[in-house]
Design a protein around this motif. Structure first.
Motif, mmCIF file in Angstrom:
data_model
loop_
_atom_site.group_PDB
_atom_site.id
_atom_site.type_symbol
_atom_site.label_atom_id
_atom_site.label_comp_id
_atom_site.label_asym_id
_atom_site.label_seq_id
_atom_site.Cartn_x
_atom_site.Cartn_y
_atom_site.Cartn_z
ATOM 1 N N GLU A 182 -38.713 43.498 -37.362
ATOM 2 C CA GLU A 182 -39.661 42.445 -37.737
ATOM 3 C C GLU A 182 -38.840 41.274 -38.248
ATOM 4 O OE1 GLU A 182 -42.563 43.927 -40.443
ATOM 5 O OE2 GLU A 182 -43.662 45.009 -38.881
ATOM 6 N N GLY A 183 -38.583 40.328 -37.363
ATOM 7 C CA GLY A 183 -37.684 39.236 -37.705
ATOM 8 C C GLY A 183 -36.280 39.770 -37.855
ATOM 9 N N ALA A 184 -35.672 39.463 -38.991
ATOM 10 C CA ALA A 184 -34.312 39.927 -39.237
ATOM 11 C C ALA A 184 -34.289 41.216 -40.032
ATOM 12 C CB ALA A 184 -33.536 38.843 -39.987
ATOM 13 N N THR A 185 -35.442 41.794 -40.309
ATOM 14 C CA THR A 185 -35.496 42.986 -41.140
ATOM 15 C C THR A 185 -35.931 44.194 -40.324
ATOM 16 O OG1 THR A 185 -37.799 42.590 -41.779
ATOM 17 C CG2 THR A 185 -36.084 41.586 -43.148
ATOM 18 N N ALA A 186 -35.696 45.355 -40.894
ATOM 19 C CA ALA A 186 -36.108 46.624 -40.298
ATOM 20 C C ALA A 186 -37.206 47.228 -41.166
ATOM 21 C CB ALA A 186 -34.925 47.580 -40.202
ATOM 22 N N ARG A 187 -38.301 47.636 -40.520
ATOM 23 C CA ARG A 187 -39.397 48.252 -41.269
ATOM 24 C C ARG A 187 -39.627 49.651 -40.720
ATOM 25 N NH1 ARG A 187 -45.056 48.914 -41.624
ATOM 26 N NH2 ARG A 187 -45.481 48.021 -39.584
ATOM 27 N N PRO A 188 -39.430 50.698 -41.556
ATOM 28 C CA PRO A 188 -39.629 52.066 -41.066
ATOM 29 C C PRO A 188 -41.109 52.356 -40.868
ATOM 30 C CG PRO A 188 -39.154 52.087 -43.411
ATOM 31 C CD PRO A 188 -38.992 50.670 -42.967
ATOM 32 N N VAL A 189 -41.422 53.060 -39.782
ATOM 33 C CA VAL A 189 -42.803 53.431 -39.498
ATOM 34 C C VAL A 189 -42.985 54.931 -39.351
ATOM 35 C CG1 VAL A 189 -43.371 51.237 -38.413
ATOM 36 C CG2 VAL A 189 -42.469 53.093 -37.016
ATOM 37 N N ALA A 190 -41.896 55.701 -39.288
ATOM 38 C CA ALA A 190 -42.020 57.153 -39.162
ATOM 39 C C ALA A 190 -40.736 57.788 -39.651
ATOM 40 C CB ALA A 190 -42.299 57.567 -37.719
ATOM 41 N N GLU A 191 -40.848 59.005 -40.140
ATOM 42 C CA GLU A 191 -39.681 59.751 -40.598
ATOM 43 C C GLU A 191 -39.982 61.222 -40.528
ATOM 44 O OE1 GLU A 191 -38.836 59.994 -44.828
ATOM 45 O OE2 GLU A 191 -40.637 58.829 -45.244
ATOM 46 N N GLY A 192 -38.945 62.022 -40.693
ATOM 47 C CA GLY A 192 -39.112 63.467 -40.670
ATOM 48 C C GLY A 192 -37.803 64.165 -40.933
ATOM 49 N N ILE A 247 -34.736 47.095 -24.633
ATOM 50 C CA ILE A 247 -34.919 47.068 -23.190
ATOM 51 C C ILE A 247 -34.620 45.653 -22.719
ATOM 52 C CG2 ILE A 247 -37.425 46.752 -23.478
ATOM 53 C CD1 ILE A 247 -37.684 48.269 -20.784
ATOM 54 N N GLY A 248 -33.558 45.511 -21.930
ATOM 55 C CA GLY A 248 -33.131 44.182 -21.516
ATOM 56 C C GLY A 248 -32.764 43.354 -22.740
ATOM 57 N N PRO A 249 -33.222 42.115 -22.797
ATOM 58 C CA PRO A 249 -32.921 41.268 -23.959
ATOM 59 C C PRO A 249 -33.832 41.520 -25.153
ATOM 60 C CG PRO A 249 -34.180 40.022 -22.342
ATOM 61 C CD PRO A 249 -33.921 41.370 -21.730
ATOM 62 N N LEU A 250 -34.798 42.412 -25.002
ATOM 63 C CA LEU A 250 -35.771 42.647 -26.071
ATOM 64 C C LEU A 250 -35.279 43.753 -26.988
ATOM 65 C CD1 LEU A 250 -39.058 42.568 -23.990
ATOM 66 C CD2 LEU A 250 -38.070 40.724 -25.349
ATOM 67 N N PHE A 251 -35.067 43.416 -28.241
ATOM 68 C CA PHE A 251 -34.660 44.410 -29.229
ATOM 69 C C PHE A 251 -35.906 44.912 -29.938
ATOM 70 C CE2 PHE A 251 -33.082 46.094 -33.195
ATOM 71 C CZ PHE A 251 -31.938 46.769 -32.799
ATOM 72 N N LEU A 252 -36.102 46.251 -29.950
ATOM 73 C CA LEU A 252 -37.341 46.826 -30.463
ATOM 74 C C LEU A 252 -37.189 47.477 -31.821
ATOM 75 C CD1 LEU A 252 -38.502 48.491 -27.130
ATOM 76 C CD2 LEU A 252 -39.267 46.320 -28.084
ATOM 77 N N GLY A 253 -36.081 48.164 -32.063
ATOM 78 C CA GLY A 253 -35.943 48.824 -33.351
ATOM 79 C C GLY A 253 -34.714 49.707 -33.410
#
Length: 877
Positions: free
Chosen positions: A481-491, A542-548
């Motif tokens: 999310e912008g320049a930050t990382a937001r966790p959405v799942a863990e285990g 995927i390609g130029p798109l950074f997802l997480g």
């Protein structure tokens, strides 16, 4: 066997000591047989004894199996929870008689419990005895369904019931049809779904009128819904010996004495054992709303989980905020458990507005709620730490012991909330909260606030496929999310003290280089968790798109080999399209535009993901071209989002005559425009768009259009200005009619049903091959829009059930759709044979010719002949 006086007669067993009595009995049976046949001449002694011996054996077997069945009902009735509907429960006196009959008849029947053996285990052994003698008997299948009910719950029993339905010829018998309908209705009532049970009974009104048992169940379903007058009208005389009321209705009669005239009968008995420590949910409770509240570090209640029925979703945010403000006000239901932390249960007496005042105005479903439960969650000092809030649209409330077990199951998560620094207001459909951000004791939150986030679902499906043991490892999935990382799942397992960090150099370096970062020893700079002895931070792109990022930490040093890293990177590259579509689905669910659920377009996900990434990088106006309803608007919305994923505002979608208002929005804030069906706009409206682009009021990358035809065809026909096509035409995305995508159609059907089931909060229906063949043959004139409507109807009508071709045909006909039985064998549409082959290839590359023929509506021999004529190799992919 009983004599006329009702005294028990001794069963005569073959044996040397009893030979004279045996001969006497066989002679008597032979004489009775001769008299019944009307033959004046006595039959031969040998033949008469042989036939009489067979008759004796048959009578003994039937008597033995009848006793087995009665004893099975007794043992299984003891193993069933008291809240289950089961008309076949037996009292202890009948069980004793059945046990005595078996003991006298045959000592080899396994009817005596072993030391320490449970009633459920004995019931299973007795059922095995029934299967040995009456394997194909519908009654034996029914007992198997009841055993599944006692052992695995009513949901599994419903699946077993559908799996073991007898043939249609057998179901045409009134007794068999009534028995299976009664079982299905009782399972629905046990699941807390009296409305579904009532619908089942109303569809078989003639059978209900002729069967006292079904009539009684009809009255109980009416009573469970609070329809007291209808209950009195429908209720017939109670069966002899009293009706065994399940515990919810028996408790209702005790809590609300005014219900006694509508609920005659006796209580079903105490529960045989404490319930298992399982977590509650809306589906398991049969509730309209299931919520978990917990106090945060500031002493204010927060919603950890809010799971509401689809009809309540629109007002959930408002309801959660009201509970936060009013929970401690006089008259609020939570106020009572705050003063004295014990469970509270309210039943509604009459329709809204009558009867004594109750807590109904505080409920999310105040107009329809019939019962409300507040179950406290206590901390180690026995003080109130949170509570369960459960609303029911009926009176079938689970047992107090079950509710208490659900409260104990969430105690750790509620305690964690008290140590959490909340940065966002939960609320919303899924009660988004920060459990994944503050994990002083990192464990997998079973009530994770992100459990219905598509990105979290992607991560939970991804991690098990990596083949990693998680005994001493913990994982997180964080989105960019912008320049930050937001966790959405863990285990995974707990690592130790400390909180994870998602703003360190490991994330920045991974995003910049696009390569995995590995540390094999404790590293306070790179490790996302201070207790991690080794770990991985892997990019998902995927390609130029950074997802997480996928983050893996271990309590052991040097816990990730080079082969592990390579295998995980390869798997992430394969699953990157799924991560992209999960990101788009999360965007669609949270932009407030009430858009359709996100599903991948027809065709391979990898190809479409690459196409979307190229379209997002296009510098000019974006155009999506395809027939109405084929997903063109959804595609351009995705591309505009991928161009600026950090933008707070979703694109404005406008049609004919709406451009000026959309342009006004764009002037106040940077907002992209999607111009739908631009080739149908009046020329003056199109000129305004071109002028706004010329004046610089809109950047070219902020505009997207949808067209029915390609630009080079629209311009000569005058449907699009030549100036627009010449100066602003950019990247084009093309969609085809859904009927032209039959090779991937069933993949899309499955994805759409899954999306609709997630949006509705219901389990997915299970379609058999006949139903899938019907869906494959449909033409879908409304394309994806029509498929979405059909998938929504399937989920709402058959949630969690198996669907066959007859049920689907009935649903289609009600929607005005005429199912196609078969495609013509001559003049087959081009590409249809190839599509059937592609849709039915197995994992080994061979064609499932039986399934392909069923999809086309042909017989397998015709398909084989057509494949040979077309030169299609059925063994090659």
């Amino acid at each position: 066997m009983r004599d006329p006086d009702g005294a028990r007669a001794e069963l005569l067993l073959p044996g040397d000591a009893l030979a004279p009595r045996r001969r006497l009995l066989l002679g008597a049976l032979g004489e009775l047989r001769r008299r019944r046949s009307g033959d004046p001449a006595p039959t031969r002694t040998a033949a008469s004894e042989e036939q009489a011996a067979r008759d004796l054996e048959r009578l003994q077997c039937e008597a033995r199996l009848g006793a087995v069945e009665e004893l099975l009902a007794a043992y299984l009735g003891a193993a069933m929870p008291a809240e289950a509907f089961a008309h076949w429960r037996l009292g202890p006196e009948r069980a004793v008689r059945a046990w005595a009959a078996l003991a006298a008849a045959d000592a080899t029947v396994p009817h005596v419990p072993m030391p320490g053996e449970s009633s459920f285990a004995v019931a299973r052994r007795l059922h095995a005895e029934l299967q040995r003698h009456r394997r194909d008997d519908p009654r034996t299948h029914l007992w198997g369904v009841r055993i599944a009910h006692a052992g695995a719950g009513p949901a599994e029993a419903e699946r077993q019931l559908l799996r073991h339905l007898p043939p249609a010829a057998e179901l045409r018998r009134a007794s068999t049809a009534a028995a299976f309908l009664a079982e299905r209705v009782e399972l629905a009532l046990s699941r807390g779904a009296p409305a579904r049970a009532l619908a089942e009974l109303e569809r078989a009104a003639v059978l209900v009128a002729r069967t006292p048992l079904l009539g009684r169940l009809y009255a109980l379903a009416q009573a469970a819904l609070g329809r007291w007058d209808e209950t009195r009208e429908a209720q017939g005389p109670a069966p002899s010996g009293g009706w065994a009321l399940p515990s919810p209705l028996a408790r209702l009669r005790a809590l609300a004495p005014w219900t006694a005239p509508w609920l005659p009968g006796r209580a079903a008995g105490a529960e045989c054992a404490a319930p298992r420590e399982e977590r509650g949910s809306r589906q398991r409770a049969g509730a309209a709303l299931f919520a978990v509240f917990a106090f945060d570090s500031g002493g204010q209640p927060r919603a950890l989980v809010v799971d509401g029925a689809p009809g309540l979703r629109a007002g959930i945010d408002t309801w959660v905020s009201q509970r936060r403000r009013a929970w401690n006000a006089p008259g609020a239901p939570e106020r009572e458990i705050a003063l004295e932390p014990r469970a509270r249960l309210w039943h509604r007496r009459r329709e809204e507005g009558s009867g004594p005042p109750g807590p109904w105005r505080h409920c999310a479903s105040s107009a329809r709620v019939r019962a409300l439960v507040l179950e406290p969650v206590l901390d180690g000092r026995r003080e109130l730490a949170g509570w369960l809030w459960i609303e029911f649209e009926h009176h079938l409330v689970p047992a107090p012991a079950t509710l208490a077990a659900w409260a104990r199951a969430v105690r750790d998560e509620v305690a964690l909330a008290a140590r959490t620094e909340w940065t966002t207001d939960p609320g919303g459909d899924f009660a988004a909260g920060p459990l994944a951000l503050a994990v002083g004791e990192p464990t997998t939150p079973p009530f994770s606030p992100f459990e219905r986030d598509p990105r979290a679902q992607f991560a939970r499906a991804l991690v098990p496929s990596l083949g990693l043991k998680l005994a001493q490892r913990h994982w997180w999935y964080a989105v960019a999310e912008g320049a930050t990382a937001r966790p959405v799942a863990e285990g995974g397992a707990a690592l130790g003290e400390g909180r994870p960090r998602f703003d360190g150099p490991a994330f920045e370096r991974t995003r910049r280089t696009g390569a995995a970062l590995v540390h094999q020893d404790p590293d306070p700079v790179l490790a996302p968790h201070p207790a991690a002895a080794s770990g991985l931070v892997l990019p998902v792109a995927i390609g130029p798109l950074f997802l997480g990022w996928l983050v893996l930490c271990s309590a052991r040093r040097r816990d990730f080999s080079t082969a592990d890293v390579a295998r995980i990177e390869e798997r992430l590259a394969e699953r990157a399209p799924d991560a992209l579509f999960a990101q788009l689905a999360a965007r669609d669910g949270g932009d407030g535009n009430d858009q359709e659920p996100c599903v991948p377009p027809p065709g391979p996900a990898r190809a479409w993901a690459d196409e979307l990434s190229r379209a997002a990088a296009a510098p000019r106006v974006l155009a999506a071209i395809g027939p109405p309803g084929s997903g063109t608007t959804t595609l351009v919305r995705w591309c505009l989002y991928l161009r600026e994923p950090d933008a707070d505002l979703a694109p404005a979608i406008c049609g004919v005559g709406q451009f000026e208002s959309a342009l006004a929005l764009a002037r106040r804030a940077p907002r992209a425009l999607v111009l739908e069906h631009f080739d149908r706009w009046p020329e003056a409206e199109q000129a305004r768009v071109l002028a706004a682009l010329d004046r610089g009021e809109l950047a070219p990358r902020q505009v997207a259009i949808t067209l029915g035809e390609r630009l080079e065809r629209c311009v000569p026909e005058g449907r699009v200005p030549a100036g627009f096509a010449a100066r602003w035409a950019g990247y084009e995305l093309h969609t085809r009619p859904l009927a032209a995508e039959r090779a991937h159609l069933l993949e899309l059907v499955a994805a759409r049903i899954a999306a609709e089931a997630l949006a509705a909060g219901e389990p997915e229906p299970q379609l058999d091959d006949g139903a899938l063949a019907l869906l494959w043959r449909l033409d879908y004139p409304d394309n994806l829009r029509g498929l979405g409507a059909l998938a929504r109807a399937l989920v709402l009508r058959f949630a969690g059930e198996s669907v066959d071709s007859a049920q689907l045909t009935e649903l289609l006909e009600k929607r005005g759709v005429a199912p196609r039985l078969a495609f013509p064998k001559r003049n087959l549409p081009p590409g249809l044979l190839e599509a059937a082959v592609a849709a039915t290839r197995t994992g080994t590359g061979r064609v499932n010719k039986v399934r392909a023929a069923r999809y086309l509506g042909w017989d397998p021999d015709t398909l084989a002949l057509r494949l040979a004529r077309a030169g299609i190799d059925e063994t090659a992919s």
